[in-house]
Design an enzyme around this catalytic site. Structure first.
Site, PDB file in Angstrom:
ATOM      1  N   HIS A  52      -5.781  -5.353  -1.977  1.00 57.44           N
ATOM      2  CA  HIS A  52      -4.918  -4.286  -1.481  1.00 57.44           C
ATOM      3  C   HIS A  52      -3.933  -3.819  -2.551  1.00 57.44           C
ATOM      4  O   HIS A  52      -3.000  -4.547  -2.913  1.00 57.44           O
ATOM      5  CB  HIS A  52      -4.163  -4.754  -0.242  1.00 57.44           C
ATOM      6  CG  HIS A  52      -3.365  -3.681   0.412  1.00 57.44           C
ATOM      7  ND1 HIS A  52      -3.931  -2.506   0.876  1.00 57.44           N
ATOM      8  CD2 HIS A  52      -2.034  -3.574   0.682  1.00 57.44           C
ATOM      9  CE1 HIS A  52      -3.007  -1.745   1.403  1.00 57.44           C
ATOM     10  NE2 HIS A  52      -1.841  -2.365   1.289  1.00 57.44           N
ATOM     11  N   ASP A  60     -10.259  -4.829  -0.452  1.00 51.06           N
ATOM     12  CA  ASP A  60      -8.975  -4.730   0.247  1.00 51.06           C
ATOM     13  C   ASP A  60      -9.001  -5.597   1.499  1.00 51.06           C
ATOM     14  O   ASP A  60      -9.899  -5.497   2.336  1.00 51.06           O
ATOM     15  CB  ASP A  60      -8.708  -3.270   0.623  1.00 51.06           C
ATOM     16  CG  ASP A  60      -7.263  -3.017   1.012  1.00 51.06           C
ATOM     17  OD1 ASP A  60      -6.702  -3.831   1.777  1.00 51.06           O
ATOM     18  OD2 ASP A  60      -6.692  -2.012   0.565  1.00 51.06           O
ATOM     19  N   SER A  88      -0.814   2.160  -0.038  1.00 45.91           N
ATOM     20  CA  SER A  88      -0.636   1.574   1.288  1.00 45.91           C
ATOM     21  C   SER A  88       0.157   2.548   2.151  1.00 45.91           C
ATOM     22  O   SER A  88      -0.278   3.681   2.371  1.00 45.91           O
ATOM     23  CB  SER A  88       0.020   0.199   1.191  1.00 45.91           C
ATOM     24  OG  SER A  88      -0.079  -0.486   2.408  1.00 45.91           O
TER      25      SER A  88
END
Length: 524
Positions: free
Chosen positions: A453, A414, A202
């Site tokens: 994610h 995601d 991320s």
């Protein structure tokens, strides 16, 4: 003679046993004493780090944490650290500018150090030390470090009136952390690490790419998962989706309908990879139109109203420049619908995206997200955040030239950052980077079916990126695939090979569809 020989051997056995019985207690005492002496020496070396002099660095704490004895400062989640072996915990403050206050922790195994260093990344706007990631590094024998990037708390409000702190967040904190942490490693163990790795997802994935671009000498191998790149475009996409979905009660798709959309997507595309397993191996082949769910009559739980169809269409489509048609940021991929609530659940937009424009671009805490204009505000964002939050340069020639390896990955499901963003960077960096013949195979991308994610989701979401990178960097074995698994309530119920992009995992036609051995990596 045979009986006498047997008695002779039996006598020797009992003599040896008696000798062991006499010596063993002393051996145990010696071993315990030696271990205690070693621990004491390591503890003394640890405590001595409080006086370590490094440029622009203040060591605030250096103390031994006994095995299983770490407690998170906020007192939550301490059970996760029960298996962490003893380590020297070093807390530092780094001040590369007059307005910098970068918190860093370095954890150093007291024994069993593998001779290597690992830095771990952050998420969102950072503002905290990643203790679970530090713990995982120590358990693998690494000297490991993490940073809060120069502020505390998960908001971007720190950037308001503090341009140097924004620089720290954008790229500087990870670099100065790496330099200082290596100095700590050398002081504690007597030598520099043999290899250095960065591991992030991320925001941590973006930090990884920035490190490879700006500071190619910091790390030998880098893991970049689901990179938030380019952040200005990413947050513009998030804002446009929010405006479409959260405009009013009519455009909002209630969470109860996410599964309806998801099932319709599976009905249309699950079998495209040759097996119905609840996963879409390659969503790029899926051509799903939410129009098929339009209600034939009044609104009901199993269909979408006309405004909801349009909201779904925005979410599942790339964001494009209204004048040129050029893609600004890719959209959600088919198969991630169960996670839509993270960005689109309302009633307010995703705060991380709002903060970019509120505190960094317009520098106005009262900025109203409903006034966002793609045509007006994205160019302004790119101007204000140029070199900070805009696209990472895909030309990584210096990193590749020194033999660096870049392992990237992204979950196809995601729900936070569009997966094709990683495909876009992978494609561009392969085109822009002039790697030497000795390191022609320097970057790989793994797309993970069904993973959300940085983890979670219905797909195989547990895999060993650091082990794959170690083998690649240290032994020249580029990962031809990575074994991955999915667990429910602690029990593994699905395994699957992850394949280097653009390859996909194809069912062999026999065997369990939940067993990795029933699949092989092939060209799409």
């Amino acid at each position: 003679m045979a009986p006498r020989s047997f008695r002779h051997r039996q006598s020797l056995f009992w003599i040896a046993a008696a000798a062991i019985a006499i010596v063993l207690p002393f051996a145990r005492t010696y071993a315990v004493s030696a271990r205690a002496t070693g621990d004491d020496a390591a503890g003394a070396r640890c405590a001595a780090l409080t006086s370590l002099a490094l440029p622009q660095t203040t060591v605030k704490q250096a103390s031994v944490v006994n095995a299983g004895g770490f407690a998170v400062p906020n007192g939550r989640g301490n059970a996760a650290f029960a298996a962490v072996p003893s380590f020297c915990r070093v807390a530092m403050t780094l001040t590369p500018s007059a307005d910098s206050n970068i918190g860093v922790e370095v954890w150093l195994p007291l024994s069993g150090w593998n001779g290597k260093y690992q830095a771990v990344g952050n998420g969102g706007w950072a503002g905290t030390i990643g203790y679970p990631a530090l713990a995982e590094g120590v358990k693998r024998g690494y000297a490991v470090s993490a940073t809060d990037t120069g502020h505390t708390g998960g908001s971007a409000s720190f950037a308001l009136g503090h341009p140097e702190k924004l620089i720290d967040y954008a790229y500087r904190s990870e670099h100065v952390m790496a330099v200082a942490a290596k100095g700590v490693v050398r002081a504690f163990y007597g030598n520099m690490p043999s290899r250095s790795y960065f591991n992030g997802c991320s925001t941590g994935g973006r930090q990884a790419l920035v490190e490879a671009s700006r500071f190619p000498d910091d790390f030998d191998g880098i893991i970049a998962g689901a990179a938030a790149n380019p952040k200005t475009h990413l947050d513009a996409w998030r804002m446009v989706m929010s405006l479409a979905m959260l405009n009013d009660a009519e455009t909002l798709i209630p969470p109860s309908k996410y599964r309806v959309i998801h099932q319709a997507v599976l009905d249309a595309c699950d079998a495209l990879d040759g097996v119905r397993d609840g996963l879409i191996e390659n969503p790029q082949r899926c051509r799903f139109n939410p129009e098929v769910l339009r209600c034939k009559g009044p609104d009901s739980p199993n269909c979408l109203t006309a405004p909801q169809v349009e909201s779904a269409r925005v979410a599942m489509s790339p964001l494009k420049d209204p004048k040129t048609g050029a893609e600004i940021f890719p959209g959600f991929e088919p198969g991630n619908e169960l996670g839509w609530g993270r960005l689109l659940g309302g009633p307010e937009p995703y705060e991380t995206a709002v903060d970019t424009y509120r505190y960094v671009i317009f520098k106005n805490p009262a900025w109203n997200w409903r006034t966002f204009s793609l045509e007006r505000d994205l160019p302004e964002a790119n101007r204000v955040a140029q070199g900070l939050l805009t696209a990472v340069d895909p030309n990584l020639t210096p990193f590749a030239a020194r033999g660096g390896k870049l392992l990237t990955y992204h979950g196809w499901a995601d729900q936070d950052i569009s997966p094709r963003a990683s495909i876009n960077f992978y494609t561009r960096t392969r085109e822009a980077t002039k790697a030497p013949a000795t390191n022609a195979d320097w970057v790989r991308l793994f797309m993970v079916p069904g993973m959300q994610h940085c983890g979670g989701g219905e797909g195989p979401n547990t895999f060993d990126t650091i082990g794959a990178l170690e083998s690649w960097v240290e032994h020249g074995r580029a990962p031809a695939s990575m074994p991955a698994s999915h667990s429910t309530e602690g029990r593994v119920d699905r395994t699957r090979p992850l394949c280097p992009y653009p390859q996909v995992a194809k069912y062999r036609g026999t065997g369990s569809i939940e067993d990795a051995g029933s699949f092989e990596c092939v060209a799409p």
